[in-house]
Write a protein that holds these residues in place. Sequence first.
Motif, mmCIF file in Angstrom:
data_model
loop_
_atom_site.group_PDB
_atom_site.id
_atom_site.type_symbol
_atom_site.label_atom_id
_atom_site.label_comp_id
_atom_site.label_asym_id
_atom_site.label_seq_id
_atom_site.Cartn_x
_atom_site.Cartn_y
_atom_site.Cartn_z
ATOM 1 N N ILE A 37 2.121 0.760 -10.488
ATOM 2 C CA ILE A 37 2.976 0.639 -9.308
ATOM 3 C C ILE A 37 2.159 0.720 -8.019
ATOM 4 C CG2 ILE A 37 4.792 1.811 -7.976
ATOM 5 C CD1 ILE A 37 5.925 0.226 -10.252
ATOM 6 N N TYR A 38 1.121 1.564 -8.023
ATOM 7 C CA TYR A 38 0.317 1.777 -6.818
ATOM 8 C C TYR A 38 -1.109 1.269 -7.009
ATOM 9 C CZ TYR A 38 4.078 4.587 -4.866
ATOM 10 O OH TYR A 38 5.292 5.003 -4.368
ATOM 11 N N PHE A 39 -1.690 0.833 -5.893
ATOM 12 C CA PHE A 39 -3.026 0.233 -5.916
ATOM 13 C C PHE A 39 -3.897 0.850 -4.818
ATOM 14 C CE2 PHE A 39 0.274 -2.727 -7.167
ATOM 15 C CZ PHE A 39 -0.133 -3.091 -8.434
ATOM 16 N N ASP A 40 -5.211 0.651 -4.942
ATOM 17 C CA ASP A 40 -6.127 1.167 -3.931
ATOM 18 C C ASP A 40 -5.959 0.399 -2.619
ATOM 19 O OD1 ASP A 40 -7.169 2.961 -5.752
ATOM 20 O OD2 ASP A 40 -8.812 1.616 -6.371
ATOM 21 N N ASP A 41 -5.962 1.139 -1.506
ATOM 22 C CA ASP A 41 -5.949 0.551 -0.167
ATOM 23 C C ASP A 41 -4.839 -0.498 -0.025
ATOM 24 O OD1 ASP A 41 -6.864 0.313 2.447
ATOM 25 O OD2 ASP A 41 -8.214 -1.342 1.952
ATOM 26 N N GLU A 42 -3.636 -0.140 -0.472
ATOM 27 C CA GLU A 42 -2.551 -1.104 -0.472
ATOM 28 C C GLU A 42 -1.776 -1.095 0.838
ATOM 29 O OE1 GLU A 42 0.130 0.003 -3.622
ATOM 30 O OE2 GLU A 42 1.143 1.445 -2.369
ATOM 31 N N ALA A 43 -1.035 -2.165 1.075
ATOM 32 C CA ALA A 43 -0.096 -2.218 2.189
ATOM 33 C C ALA A 43 1.034 -1.244 1.902
ATOM 34 C CB ALA A 43 0.453 -3.636 2.355
ATOM 35 N N ARG A 44 1.521 -0.574 2.944
ATOM 36 C CA ARG A 44 2.550 0.428 2.747
ATOM 37 C C ARG A 44 3.734 0.203 3.673
ATOM 38 N NH1 ARG A 44 0.837 5.236 0.483
ATOM 39 N NH2 ARG A 44 3.063 5.702 0.369
ATOM 40 N N GLY A 62 6.970 7.517 1.356
ATOM 41 C CA GLY A 62 6.850 7.355 -0.092
ATOM 42 C C GLY A 62 8.116 6.831 -0.726
ATOM 43 N N VAL A 63 9.278 7.343 -0.274
ATOM 44 C CA VAL A 63 10.562 6.884 -0.811
ATOM 45 C C VAL A 63 10.748 5.393 -0.554
ATOM 46 C CG1 VAL A 63 13.065 7.040 -0.580
ATOM 47 C CG2 VAL A 63 11.697 9.126 -0.653
ATOM 48 N N LEU A 64 10.572 4.989 0.690
ATOM 49 C CA LEU A 64 10.825 3.588 1.050
ATOM 50 C C LEU A 64 9.809 2.651 0.407
ATOM 51 C CD1 LEU A 64 11.820 3.929 4.813
ATOM 52 C CD2 LEU A 64 13.319 3.752 2.825
ATOM 53 N N THR A 65 8.572 3.106 0.286
ATOM 54 C CA THR A 65 7.559 2.267 -0.363
ATOM 55 C C THR A 65 7.928 1.980 -1.806
ATOM 56 O OG1 THR A 65 5.759 3.021 1.069
ATOM 57 C CG2 THR A 65 5.137 2.140 -1.081
ATOM 58 N N VAL A 66 8.320 3.028 -2.548
ATOM 59 C CA VAL A 66 8.622 2.799 -3.962
ATOM 60 C C VAL A 66 9.926 2.024 -4.133
ATOM 61 C CG1 VAL A 66 9.924 4.911 -4.541
ATOM 62 C CG2 VAL A 66 8.449 3.849 -6.245
ATOM 63 N N VAL A 67 10.934 2.295 -3.303
ATOM 64 C CA VAL A 67 12.187 1.536 -3.407
ATOM 65 C C VAL A 67 11.937 0.063 -3.092
ATOM 66 C CG1 VAL A 67 14.491 1.205 -2.429
ATOM 67 C CG2 VAL A 67 13.684 3.510 -2.962
ATOM 68 N N ASN A 68 11.104 -0.197 -2.097
ATOM 69 C CA ASN A 68 10.772 -1.582 -1.769
ATOM 70 C C ASN A 68 10.103 -2.274 -2.956
ATOM 71 O OD1 ASN A 68 10.502 -3.775 0.230
ATOM 72 N ND2 ASN A 68 8.321 -3.357 0.055
ATOM 73 N N LYS A 69 9.168 -1.585 -3.597
ATOM 74 C CA LYS A 69 8.495 -2.153 -4.764
ATOM 75 C C LYS A 69 9.488 -2.429 -5.894
ATOM 76 C CE LYS A 69 3.967 0.080 -3.997
ATOM 77 N NZ LYS A 69 2.949 -0.902 -4.380
ATOM 78 N N LEU A 70 10.348 -1.432 -6.171
ATOM 79 C CA LEU A 70 11.302 -1.582 -7.270
ATOM 80 C C LEU A 70 12.291 -2.718 -7.013
ATOM 81 C CD1 LEU A 70 11.964 2.188 -8.033
ATOM 82 C CD2 LEU A 70 10.728 0.564 -9.499
#
Length: 273
Positions: free
Chosen positions: A95-102, A124-132
Amino acid sequence: MKIIKYPTDFMKTRKEIKGKVGFVPTMGALHQGHLSLIKQAREENDVVVVSIFVNPTQFLPGEDFEKYPRKYEADRAVCERVGVDYLFMPDVKDIYFDDEARVTAPKIKGYILEGLNRPGHFDGVLTVVNKLLNIVKPDIAYFGKKDAQQLYLVKKMVRDFFLDTEIKECDIVREPDGLAMSSRNVYLSEEERKKALLLSKSLKRAGKLIMAGEKKCDVLKKAMEEILKPIEVEYIEIVSRDFEKIDEIQKENSIILVAAKVGNTRLIDNLWV
């Protein structure tokens, strides 16, 4: 029920899914609150997707990421029993990567109340919800009202980023004694659980005062403070549903929020007025 681990695999599968898709994102340790979201998704969609992912980026240093309850086998069984079609269970490294856009939370409304003493939590909440949401691409995603500020910020992100998903807000589910259901309730001892009921009791008191005609927020907050004296209150706040501070209750546009620590467990609750 099909269990999918990798985002790339889910994205391939998603292209083959027909019909309306409902999505319930969770961190697992499923309880009746989660099941109410899944049930609503089941009733309103052709396909139901549930994700289980304990998101590390929304936990601050010293918070309970490591000990957060993980009940993967039980959660799988529950999802299968209630008719989930796809269970998405990714690993952090996928789900997460090095030096990623957030994604970052709004600089004002992401740093009040829940964000005040937990700076970066909503990033952190918005980043993961956006990814999902980008992986699952649901027609509707279901979120509980208990995390009211999170719900507001997720809806704002979806609007601001023009994401093609409807965010549906779902009512708080409570234990028979009134305690709002939470995966963290398992941390409470028997004595602490009794004290935890003061949160819902204080909200009930405010609700009764409003029903009797009281509108002034300072009066309502003082009444709640009296009930909450035995526990460590972090905040009592009354806001509009777009999280602006208000001095008087606005009918069908107000939320009364409370956060407190009972023992070592931090709890939140609220009342939508």
